[in-house]
Design a protein around this motif. Structure first.
Motif, PDB file in Angstrom:
ATOM      1  N   MET A  69      30.816  31.130  41.922  1.00  0.00           N
ATOM      2  CA  MET A  69      32.039  31.270  42.713  1.00  0.00           C
ATOM      3  C   MET A  69      33.219  31.088  41.770  1.00  0.00           C
ATOM      4  O   MET A  69      33.252  30.141  40.985  1.00  0.00           O
ATOM      5  N   CYS A  70      34.170  31.989  41.861  1.00  0.00           N
ATOM      6  CA  CYS A  70      35.289  31.937  40.932  1.00  0.00           C
ATOM      7  C   CYS A  70      36.596  31.825  41.674  1.00  0.00           C
ATOM      8  O   CYS A  70      36.791  32.458  42.695  1.00  0.00           O
ATOM      9  N   TYR A  71      37.468  31.003  41.153  1.00  0.00           N
ATOM     10  CA  TYR A  71      38.784  30.847  41.738  1.00  0.00           C
ATOM     11  C   TYR A  71      39.741  30.617  40.586  1.00  0.00           C
ATOM     12  O   TYR A  71      39.519  29.723  39.765  1.00  0.00           O
ATOM     13  N   GLY A  72      40.764  31.447  40.484  1.00  0.00           N
ATOM     14  CA  GLY A  72      41.731  31.291  39.395  1.00  0.00           C
ATOM     15  C   GLY A  72      41.117  31.482  38.020  1.00  0.00           C
ATOM     16  O   GLY A  72      41.568  30.888  37.059  1.00  0.00           O
ATOM     17  N   GLY A  73      40.090  32.321  37.952  1.00  0.00           N
ATOM     18  CA  GLY A  73      39.515  32.632  36.649  1.00  0.00           C
ATOM     19  C   GLY A  73      38.564  31.587  36.118  1.00  0.00           C
ATOM     20  O   GLY A  73      38.108  31.653  34.993  1.00  0.00           O
ATOM     21  N   VAL A  74      38.273  30.589  36.949  1.00  0.00           N
ATOM     22  CA  VAL A  74      37.328  29.566  36.541  1.00  0.00           C
ATOM     23  C   VAL A  74      36.164  29.633  37.527  1.00  0.00           C
ATOM     24  O   VAL A  74      36.372  29.763  38.725  1.00  0.00           O
ATOM     25  N   CYS A  75      34.944  29.579  37.014  1.00  0.00           N
ATOM     26  CA  CYS A  75      33.793  29.801  37.885  1.00  0.00           C
ATOM     27  C   CYS A  75      32.816  28.639  37.818  1.00  0.00           C
ATOM     28  O   CYS A  75      32.737  27.938  36.830  1.00  0.00           O
ATOM     29  N   TYR A  97      33.675  38.280  35.949  1.00  0.00           N
ATOM     30  CA  TYR A  97      33.596  37.801  34.569  1.00  0.00           C
ATOM     31  C   TYR A  97      34.123  36.371  34.437  1.00  0.00           C
ATOM     32  O   TYR A  97      35.070  35.998  35.105  1.00  0.00           O
ATOM     33  N   GLN A  98      33.475  35.582  33.624  1.00  0.00           N
ATOM     34  CA  GLN A  98      34.066  34.300  33.231  1.00  0.00           C
ATOM     35  C   GLN A  98      34.221  34.332  31.713  1.00  0.00           C
ATOM     36  O   GLN A  98      33.348  34.823  31.010  1.00  0.00           O
ATOM     37  N   SER A  99      35.357  33.832  31.224  1.00  0.00           N
ATOM     38  CA  SER A  99      35.669  33.979  29.801  1.00  0.00           C
ATOM     39  C   SER A  99      34.624  33.270  28.939  1.00  0.00           C
ATOM     40  O   SER A  99      33.967  32.326  29.369  1.00  0.00           O
ATOM     41  N   TYR A 132      43.101  25.845  28.808  1.00  0.00           N
ATOM     42  CA  TYR A 132      42.844  26.812  29.880  1.00  0.00           C
ATOM     43  C   TYR A 132      42.697  28.189  29.256  1.00  0.00           C
ATOM     44  O   TYR A 132      43.649  28.734  28.709  1.00  0.00           O
ATOM     45  N   LEU A 133      41.475  28.709  29.304  1.00  0.00           N
ATOM     46  CA  LEU A 133      41.183  30.006  28.698  1.00  0.00           C
ATOM     47  C   LEU A 133      40.558  30.892  29.767  1.00  0.00           C
ATOM     48  O   LEU A 133      39.363  31.147  29.753  1.00  0.00           O
ATOM     49  N   PRO A 134      41.342  31.337  30.744  1.00  0.00           N
ATOM     50  CA  PRO A 134      40.765  32.057  31.873  1.00  0.00           C
ATOM     51  C   PRO A 134      40.338  33.466  31.506  1.00  0.00           C
ATOM     52  O   PRO A 134      40.793  34.005  30.498  1.00  0.00           O
ATOM     53  N   ALA A 135      39.470  34.022  32.319  1.00  0.00           N
ATOM     54  CA  ALA A 135      39.066  35.412  32.148  1.00  0.00           C
ATOM     55  C   ALA A 135      40.290  36.277  32.414  1.00  0.00           C
ATOM     56  O   ALA A 135      40.964  36.107  33.425  1.00  0.00           O
ATOM     57  N   LEU A 136      40.591  37.196  31.506  1.00  0.00           N
ATOM     58  CA  LEU A 136      41.725  38.097  31.737  1.00  0.00           C
ATOM     59  C   LEU A 136      41.197  39.393  32.337  1.00  0.00           C
ATOM     60  O   LEU A 136      40.965  40.378  31.641  1.00  0.00           O
ATOM     61  N   THR A 137      40.963  39.336  33.634  1.00  0.00           N
ATOM     62  CA  THR A 137      40.487  40.494  34.379  1.00  0.00           C
ATOM     63  C   THR A 137      41.206  40.458  35.722  1.00  0.00           C
ATOM     64  O   THR A 137      41.866  39.478  36.028  1.00  0.00           O
ATOM     65  N   PHE A 151      24.358  37.971  28.644  1.00  0.00           N
ATOM     66  CA  PHE A 151      25.302  37.342  27.717  1.00  0.00           C
ATOM     67  C   PHE A 151      26.317  36.426  28.402  1.00  0.00           C
ATOM     68  O   PHE A 151      26.751  35.455  27.815  1.00  0.00           O
ATOM     69  N   VAL A 152      26.714  36.755  29.632  1.00  0.00           N
ATOM     70  CA  VAL A 152      27.746  35.937  30.284  1.00  0.00           C
ATOM     71  C   VAL A 152      27.134  34.670  30.882  1.00  0.00           C
ATOM     72  O   VAL A 152      27.610  33.566  30.646  1.00  0.00           O
TER      73      VAL A 152
END
Lengths: 163, 547
Positions: B524-530, B316-318, B298-303, B422-423
């Motif tokens: 769509m993003c939820y919990g840092g996962v999109c 953002y997605q990591s 689990y490497l979520p976006a830290l935002t 890039f993302v």
């Protein structure tokens, strides 16, 4: 397909009518120090507990806890109860919990359910989810929060105390 | 693992058994069903069709030591739009037997587990995103106040099947020092995770077994905390255009530093993270799967995680992975930081007024790893602390203020840069600013109303958006809402408008929701996962209950 649906519905009806979760399961849970305690240890006093499942990103959860915090001092004079704000923040937002709690001057104890072990064991699907327990016995639970609902929760607590 | 006679027998057996059982042997569970009638959909498979996802979870507690856990899932007549194609019909998705004493826990069957912050392993369920990457195997753990040990092994669930790769590992955490009645302590942790995948049809020029290790140290005190985690993943073939490369072979690593300062009424938190080729899957070819099937870590976006309709556009997605799309778009991971500040302005002060105010600030910035990238020879040479192309940056300020007993509001301002090229590996860069006013008014009795307005300002991409929402709580149990966002500066003649009306009814641990409207498509993003979701218009319902 319909057979399966009927089976699912039947199981559900049986389950609701005959059974329900009676106790908060005794599982290890993390503290702010990164060490572990167990739910039965935390709920061992002979008093009422409000367990509020929340997350730093859940706006209604924060509204509920802010509102509870407002009335907490006043009510803890008359009522024997304790609040645990149980954070379900995962690795993305967990590090934010302690600064947020401090920045809000919440007076509750906070426990961390990072990979949702307790949330899963209590079958919680949506946040906020609030439980009233006497020691580890579940007396009442509710999902969601509407402004003012904290007062209703405290009324329930008073009723239990009178009983 | 299809629904079979065995599982049905088990359900009835447990029901019957529990009817005769003592008071501390009991049944409990949850039921959730989400359905949509797609009146209009971008996808022809769903246009004018009904779909639903239903989850029934049953648990049986025996003597407060044993828990039997069974979950069945139904995707009837088919799964909701943009859930994995493998999710179909009805099947038993998870089943476990769990033995638990105060400190010792043993599980056979479905395993949910996380090592450290999840950099090596996190298995969890997220129904909104259709993620359930649990392991199917054995796990034992021992947790005491100053020691935590976990040992596990098994195969990973992949929708209604099992993944090819074998996964095994351990996690340990020790308290080196601990001062009673204070926050002071020092913890260290070590983890290992191995993934063995040896497909019979190919012989890779790298090891079939991929090893990963991580070490962490965590210092806490009353007013300060500091922790560091390092992880390493051994050499593995890079997945390029859905094929495991036999020539592009790289190892991966991660560094994460987190520090915080705590004072009464003030909290500060800072995280720095550098990820290089850290995506980890139990099946190599599933790398980057839009449904997160066989993802191990689990490497979520830290935002900042946003909760409003317009602030959720272009989040953002990591970027933990290597991606060589073309010579102008090459990346090997991400580097960046996030800072959070929370401050409580006290009551009865000049700024705080009668009720005080709460302020939160978030700053984040994420970039590609800087270095020399060579497209032809499939190689790179990275600067350890170099910041490459900027992926994303954001500054946000939120003020929560109560004005009277009955009225409070939230003001949120966000300034964001988003590099879509890039993302998302598409075209464009977007600079935007967002403003949200969220107002709550308590009325008589159990009634209350909430009104919000939002605006997104940008000259890029699809230009400006405006949104508003109204929610009325008739009682604590019953509420209705209407919200609408419109992309009013879009070049299209018909300005894209997404309006929704809904009703929500809750009673104790049950909630029922009904809504009708048009949902925005996109990430769509939820919990840092999109993930990507196509646009649709339709009638949705949702039932959740715990019993």
């Amino acid at each position: 397909m319909f057979k399966k649906l009927i089976l699912l519905a039947f199981s559900l009806v049986c389950a609701i009518n005959l059974h329900s979760q009676k106790f908060v399961p005794n599982i290890p849970i993390e503290t702010f120090k990164g060490t572990y305690t167990t739910m039965s240890k935390e709920l061992s006093d002979d008093s009422y507990y409000i367990l509020s499942f929340w997350a730093t990103w859940c706006v209604p959860c924060i509204n509920e806890l802010d509102a509870l915090n407002e009335v907490y001092d006043e009510l803890s004079k008359d009522l024997n109860f304790k609040v645990y704000a149980i954070s379900t923040d995962d690795a993305r937002t967990k590090r934010r919990v302690r600064p947020l709690v401090n920045g809000k001057s919440w007076k509750f104890d906070v426990l961390l359910d990072e990979n949702h072990d307790l949330k899963r064991a209590l079958n919680i699907s949506g946040l906020p989810h609030t439980i009233i327990a006497k020691q580890n016995e579940i007396l009442h639970r509710r999902v969601g929060y509407a402004p003012g609902e904290e007062l209703d929760l405290l009324e329930k607590l008073k009723d239990y105390e009178v009983e | 693992m299809r629904l079979n006679k065995f599982s049905l027998f088990l359900v009835f057996f447990l029901f019957t058994f529990s009817s005769f059982a003592q008071s501390n042997n009991y049944f409990y569970g949850s039921f959730e069903s989400n359905g949509v009638y797609y009146q209009e959909s971008e996808s022809t498979d769903y246009d004018k069709k009904f779909a639903s996802n239903t989850y029934l979870n049953l648990k049986y507690n025996l003597n407060n030591k044993w828990v039997f856990d069974l979950q069945t899932e139904s995707y009837l007549p088919k799964q909701l739009q943009n859930y994995s194609d493998l999710l179909e019909d009805t099947f038993v998705s998870t089943f476990s037997i769990n033995f638990n004493t105060n400190n010792f826990n043993f599980t056979a069957g479905t395993i949910y587990e996380q090592f450290g912050s999840g950099i090596l392993l996190r298995t969890w369920e997220d129904r909104q995103l259709g993620i359930n990457n649990s392991l199917w195997g054995l796990r034992s753990s021992y947790k005491k106040q100053n020691l935590r040990l976990v040992l596990l092994g098994g195969y990973q669930k992949k929708a209604n099947t099992i993944s090819e790769g074998k996964v095994f590992g351990f996690d340990s955490e020790f308290t080196v020092y601990d001062k009673k009645d204070s926050y002071s302590n020092l913890l260290v942790g070590l983890s290992y995770l191995g993934r063995l995948e040896a497909p019979h049809y190919v012989s890779y020029p790298f090891e079939d077994l991929t090893n990963s290790f991580s070490a962490r140290i965590d210092y806490n005190s009353d007013n300060f905390y500091l922790n560091y985690e390092y992880a390493h993943k051994s050499e593995d073939g890079v997945v390029k255009f859905n094929v495991v490369s036999e020539t592009f072979i790289k190892s991966g690593n991660a560094h994460q530093v987190n520090a915080g300062l705590i004072k009464d009424g003030l909290g500060l938190d800072f995280t720095f993270r550098r990820l290089e080729n850290m995506g980890f899957y139990s099946e190599r070819v599933e790398f980057g799967s839009p449904f997160f099937e066989t993802t191990l870590n689990y490497l979520p976006a830290l935002t900042k995680q946003h909760d409003y309709l317009l602030t959720n556009i272009n989040v953002y997605q990591s970027q933990p992975n290597i991606s060589f799309q073309d010579p102008s778009l090459m990346k090997a991971g991400e580097i960046g930081f996030q800072l959070d500040a929370y401050y409580n302005i006290k009551k009865e002060t000049f700024l705080g007024g009668k009720y005080g105010a709460k302020i939160s600030l978030n700053i984040s910035k994420w970039n590609n790893l800087k270095g020399n990238y060579d497209y032809e020879s499939e190689d790179y040479d990275l600067d350890f602390l170099g910041f490459g192309e900027k992926y994303f940056s954001e500054q946000s300020l939120e003020i929560r203020k109560r004005w009277s007993q009955n009225f409070n509001n939230i003001i949120l301002f966000v300034n964001r840069y988003y590099n879509k090229r890039f993302v998302e590996e598409k075209v464009g860069e977007i600079n935007s600013k967002m403003l949200v006013f969220d107002n709550t008014l308590k009325l008589n009795g159990e009634k209350s109303a909430r009104f919000e307005i939002q605006h997104l300002f940008t000259k890029d991409d699809k230009k400006n958006w405006f949104g508003y929402g109204f929610e009325y709580n008739f009682s604590y149990n019953f509420s209705a809402y209407f919200n609408s966002i419109v992309n009013y500066e879009n070049e299209l003649e018909d300005k894209p408008t997404y309006s929704n009306f809904g009703l929500s009814f809750s009673k104790n641990a049950s909630k029922f929701m009904l809504s009708y409207g048009k949902q925005r498509g996109g990430l769509m993003c939820y919990g840092g996962v999109c993930r990507y979701v196509p646009e649709f218009k339709g009638l949705s319902f949702s039932i959740i209950t715990s019993f």
